[in-house]
Design an enzyme around this catalytic site. Structure first.
Site, PDB file in Angstrom:
ATOM      1  N   VAL A  12      -2.591   0.797 -15.836  1.00 30.77           N
ATOM      2  CA  VAL A  12      -2.401   2.163 -16.324  1.00 30.77           C
ATOM      3  C   VAL A  12      -2.667   2.254 -17.820  1.00 30.77           C
ATOM      4  CG1 VAL A  12      -0.671   3.979 -16.654  1.00 30.77           C
ATOM      5  CG2 VAL A  12      -0.823   2.814 -14.477  1.00 30.77           C
ATOM      6  N   LYS A  36      -3.357 -11.692 -23.573  1.00 30.26           N
ATOM      7  CA  LYS A  36      -4.050 -10.486 -23.089  1.00 30.26           C
ATOM      8  C   LYS A  36      -4.842  -9.838 -24.222  1.00 30.26           C
ATOM      9  CE  LYS A  36      -1.728  -8.142 -19.299  1.00 30.26           C
ATOM     10  NZ  LYS A  36      -0.843  -7.043 -18.974  1.00 30.26           N
ATOM     11  N   THR A 122       5.622   4.738 -14.245  1.00 31.12           N
ATOM     12  CA  THR A 122       6.384   5.480 -13.229  1.00 31.12           C
ATOM     13  C   THR A 122       7.847   5.076 -13.351  1.00 31.12           C
ATOM     14  OG1 THR A 122       4.461   5.492 -11.819  1.00 31.12           O
ATOM     15  CG2 THR A 122       6.577   5.942 -10.755  1.00 31.12           C
ATOM     16  N   GLU A 152       0.817   9.248 -14.143  1.00 28.36           N
ATOM     17  CA  GLU A 152      -0.579   8.919 -13.882  1.00 28.36           C
ATOM     18  C   GLU A 152      -0.833   8.874 -12.380  1.00 28.36           C
ATOM     19  OE1 GLU A 152      -3.025   8.706 -16.262  1.00 28.36           O
ATOM     20  OE2 GLU A 152      -3.892   8.938 -14.292  1.00 28.36           O
ATOM     21  N   PHE A 253      -6.367   9.884   3.284  1.00 31.28           N
ATOM     22  CA  PHE A 253      -5.174   9.073   3.594  1.00 31.28           C
ATOM     23  C   PHE A 253      -4.745   9.199   5.048  1.00 31.28           C
ATOM     24  CE2 PHE A 253      -3.858   6.807  -0.196  1.00 31.28           C
ATOM     25  CZ  PHE A 253      -4.866   7.258  -1.036  1.00 31.28           C
ATOM     26  N   LEU A 254      -5.752   9.355   5.896  1.00 30.52           N
ATOM     27  CA  LEU A 254      -5.486   9.347   7.339  1.00 30.52           C
ATOM     28  C   LEU A 254      -6.238   8.192   7.978  1.00 30.52           C
ATOM     29  CD1 LEU A 254      -5.496  13.037   8.672  1.00 30.52           C
ATOM     30  CD2 LEU A 254      -3.563  11.488   8.394  1.00 30.52           C
ATOM     31  N   GLY A 261      -0.207  -1.412   1.029  1.00 32.16           N
ATOM     32  CA  GLY A 261       0.330  -2.392   0.080  1.00 32.16           C
ATOM     33  C   GLY A 261       0.077  -1.909  -1.333  1.00 32.16           C
ATOM     34  N   CYS A 264       2.106   0.100  -6.086  1.00 35.04           N
ATOM     35  CA  CYS A 264       2.690   1.434  -6.281  1.00 35.04           C
ATOM     36  C   CYS A 264       3.457   1.950  -5.072  1.00 35.04           C
ATOM     37  CB  CYS A 264       1.598   2.418  -6.659  1.00 35.04           C
ATOM     38  SG  CYS A 264       0.682   1.877  -8.101  1.00 35.04           S
ATOM     39  N   LYS A 325      -6.571  -3.633  -1.045  1.00 37.29           N
ATOM     40  CA  LYS A 325      -7.628  -2.682  -0.692  1.00 37.29           C
ATOM     41  C   LYS A 325      -8.896  -3.153  -1.413  1.00 37.29           C
ATOM     42  CE  LYS A 325      -6.996   0.677  -4.366  1.00 37.29           C
ATOM     43  NZ  LYS A 325      -6.874   2.095  -4.651  1.00 37.29           N
TER      44      LYS A 325
HETATM   45  C1  UGA Z   1      -1.715   4.851  -5.395  1.00 42.25           C
HETATM   46  C2  UGA Z   1      -2.029   6.364  -5.406  1.00 42.25           C
HETATM   47  O1  UGA Z   1      -3.103   6.636  -4.485  1.00 42.25           O
HETATM   48  C3  UGA Z   1      -2.410   6.830  -6.806  1.00 42.25           C
HETATM   49  O2  UGA Z   1      -2.620   8.236  -6.814  1.00 42.25           O
HETATM   50  C4  UGA Z   1      -1.264   6.471  -7.763  1.00 42.25           C
HETATM   51  O3  UGA Z   1      -1.566   6.839  -9.094  1.00 42.25           O
HETATM   52  C5  UGA Z   1      -1.041   4.971  -7.715  1.00 42.25           C
HETATM   53  O4  UGA Z   1      -0.699   4.585  -6.374  1.00 42.25           O
HETATM   54  C6  UGA Z   1       0.092   4.658  -8.672  1.00 42.25           C
HETATM   55  O5  UGA Z   1       1.213   5.075  -8.428  1.00 42.25           O
HETATM   56  O6  UGA Z   1      -0.178   4.090  -9.750  1.00 42.25           O
HETATM   57  P1  UGA Z   1      -3.188   2.607  -5.327  1.00 42.25           P
HETATM   58  O7  UGA Z   1      -1.907   1.895  -5.058  1.00 42.25           O
HETATM   59  O8  UGA Z   1      -4.088   2.078  -6.380  1.00 42.25           O
HETATM   60  O9  UGA Z   1      -2.913   4.149  -5.726  1.00 42.25           O
HETATM   61  O10 UGA Z   1      -4.028   2.592  -3.969  1.00 42.25           O
HETATM   62  P2  UGA Z   1      -4.358   3.591  -2.762  1.00 42.25           P
HETATM   63  O11 UGA Z   1      -5.800   3.861  -2.745  1.00 42.25           O
HETATM   64  O12 UGA Z   1      -3.460   4.754  -2.762  1.00 42.25           O
HETATM   65  O13 UGA Z   1      -4.001   2.654  -1.505  1.00 42.25           O
HETATM   66  C7  UGA Z   1      -2.677   2.170  -1.271  1.00 42.25           C
HETATM   67  C8  UGA Z   1      -2.604   1.449   0.049  1.00 42.25           C
HETATM   68  O14 UGA Z   1      -2.744   2.363   1.138  1.00 42.25           O
HETATM   69  C9  UGA Z   1      -3.694   0.393   0.295  1.00 42.25           C
HETATM   70  O15 UGA Z   1      -3.124  -0.744   0.891  1.00 42.25           O
HETATM   71  C10 UGA Z   1      -4.671   1.081   1.220  1.00 42.25           C
HETATM   72  O16 UGA Z   1      -5.402   0.174   2.012  1.00 42.25           O
HETATM   73  C11 UGA Z   1      -3.726   1.906   2.055  1.00 42.25           C
HETATM   74  N1  UGA Z   1      -4.375   3.079   2.680  1.00 42.25           N
HETATM   75  C12 UGA Z   1      -4.865   4.086   1.897  1.00 42.25           C
HETATM   76  C13 UGA Z   1      -4.451   3.165   4.070  1.00 42.25           C
HETATM   77  O17 UGA Z   1      -4.002   2.250   4.792  1.00 42.25           O
HETATM   78  N2  UGA Z   1      -5.020   4.273   4.620  1.00 42.25           N
HETATM   79  C14 UGA Z   1      -5.521   5.287   3.870  1.00 42.25           C
HETATM   80  O18 UGA Z   1      -6.014   6.282   4.449  1.00 42.25           O
HETATM   81  C15 UGA Z   1      -5.439   5.200   2.476  1.00 42.25           C
END
Ligand code: UGA
Length: 440
Positions: A12, A36, A122, A152, A253-254, A261, A264, A325
């Site tokens: 972030v 870092k 957060t 964020e 997100f479906l 995982g 966040c 991911k």
């Molecule tokens: C998430 C949120 O999407 C961001 O908006 C937020 O800012 C961030 O957390 C945070 O709080 O900092 P992130 O953890 O980077 O972002 O990743 P995502 O793309 O949201 O994916 C999270 C998990 O959900 C992954 O394991 C992904 O594989 C899974 N996922 C996502 C699914 O299983 N299905 C989906 O349709 C989408």
């Protein structure tokens, strides 16, 4: 042009600092970690994030972005100080805000003149008040500040894009002076008419948790629907597509999978549930989403085990994908961790490959074999499991996979392989919600 300091150079902090410098401001990214900062000064980006390298280089070369371990000086020089340090999950589900508190104390001692102090990390709802109090404690004469919450919404793997082209910017501020300065920070977005929401501090904090928890809820929901699809011969992709065409639901997100995982969702939804319990207003929907996610991770292990005659012992499993991911080297809370551990506990051995996350996983699980290609992982293995939807696995040559494996068994937890091709080639396979029963 404003002078900005960002304390904390994790995902972030670094993305926000580089992004804000790209908006034309002069930014110091500060961190107590000498290693870092040293690597950042030497031009190395400590995390894998597409586009971040170029963004940092461009702004360092333009003289707008620099790095320092001197946090006191960074605070002295700034009009706006962003707090962007980590808030890992602490005991009893609450976020551990000790790093934020420590930065707040450092800020307090170093305030000279008026500053906006803005939290990007957060933090649990209501923490803004605590940070304000901590900063007020030791403030020197002549020091003055307003506190702002600016959560964020960036996603790892597309963080740069999310920062530079956000859906909205949320600014929790009770002072108009601070809000105007924050609007100036995000001037290019404001000029482009990106929605900029001015709320109070608790509302901004709540928006962050409510958004993440809702997305997590959506994933757990579609995962449960996927399970029902398996039991009924329906195809979850078609179900999700049709659901998504309803504007009230939206297609995002479906996508079913092995359970969410990352650093966040798991942490934030636990924190929201802990907050709700503290307020004696238990949030049952989110508690269920958390439980469903754990069940989903276990279900993936059971699926694989079932295809391997309920026995991992003495067998080799190829694990393809370790990151939580694609497009990130982050393995925090990745479902592949549970998969690997349970195979190990069952007496199986693992050959793992991730295009970029092998090293991160080695730190958590050192005692498995890491290899440099999916072919190497699968050679003579008793089965293969896709845990992350990297593009290179999408394009995998299934004929080749069949010749490499000693048993043609595949678990596709991300639903990226062709069911038709797997069937045609005679694989024993499973996926999430797509094992279609053909009706006569
Ligand atoms: C998430 C949120 O999407 C961001 O908006 C937020 O800012 C961030 O957390 C945070 O709080 O900092 P992130 O953890 O980077 O972002 O990743 P995502 O793309 O949201 O994916 C999270 C998990 O959900 C992954 O394991 C992904 O594989 C899974 N996922 C996502 C699914 O299983 N299905 C989906 O349709 C989408």
């Amino acid at each position: 042009m404003l002078k900005i300091s960002v304390i904390g150079t994790g995902y972030v902090g670094l993305v926000s600092g580089a992004g804000i410098s790209d908006f034309g401001h002069r930014v110091i990214c500060a961190d107590i970690s000498e290693s870092k900062i040293k690597s950042l000064i030497e031009g190395e980006i400590p995390i894998y994030e597409p586009g971040l390298d170029d963004l940092v280089k461009r702004n360092v070369n333009a003289g707008r972005l620099s790095f320092s371990t001197n946090i006191d000086t960074a605070i002295h020089q700034a009009d706006v100080v962003f707090i962007a340090v980590g808030t890992p999950q602490g005991k009893s589900g609450n976020a551990d805000i000790s790093a934020v508190e420590s930065v707040a104390r450092t800020i307090s001692k170093n305030i000279n003149g008026y500053k906006v102090i803005c939290t990007k990390s957060t933090v649990p709802i209501g923490t803004g008040q605590r940070i304000k109090e901590l900063i007020s404690e030791n403030i020197p004469d002549g020091g003055e500040f307003d506190y702002v919450s600016n959560p964020e919404f960036l996603r790892e793997g597309s963080a740069v894009k999310d920062f530079l082209w956000p859906d909205r910017v949320v600014i929790g501020a009770t002072s108009d002076r601070a809000f105007k300065i924050m609007r100036e920070v995000y001037r290019p977005l404001y000029v482009n008419e990106k929605p900029m929401l001015h709320t109070n501090i608790a509302t901004a904090e709540m928006i962050k948790y409510a958004s993440n928890a809702f997305l997590a809820l959506k994933i757990s929901y579609i995962n449960e629907i996927a399970n029902l699809c398996e039991a009924s011969g329906a195809d979850v992709h078609q179900v999700a597509k049709a659901m998504g065409q309803d504007g009230r639901i939206s297609a995002k997100f479906l996508h079913p999978g092995p359970g969410f995982g990352g650093s966040c969702f798991p942490k934030d939804i636990n924190a929201l549930a802990a907050f709700a319990n503290k307020k004696e207003l238990p949030i049952k929907t989110i508690e269920a989403a958390i439980e469903t996610n754990e069940i989903q991770k276990s279900r993936m292990v059971s699926k694989l085990k079932k295809m391997m005659n309920d026995d991992f012992s003495g067998k080799t499993v190829a694990i393809l994908g370790l990151a939580f991911k694609p497009n990130t080297d982050d393995v925090r809370e990745s479902s592949s961790i549970q998969m690997i551990r349970e195979i190990q506990e069952g007496g199986g051995s693992i050959r793992a490959f991730d295009p970029i996350a092998n090293d991160s996983m080695k730190e958590i699980i050192p005692d498995i074999k890491y290899v440099d290609s999916w072919e190497e992982a699968c050679k003579d293995a008793d089965s293969a499991t896709i845990m992350t939807e990297w593009n290179e696995f999408r394009g995998m040559d299934l004929d080749r996979l069949k010749t490499l494996l000693s048993n043609p068994i595949v678990l596709d937890t991300r639903n990226i392989l062709s069911i038709e091709k797997l069937t045609k080639l005679g694989f024993t396979f499973d996926n999430v919600g797509r094992k279609i029963v053909h009706e006569n």
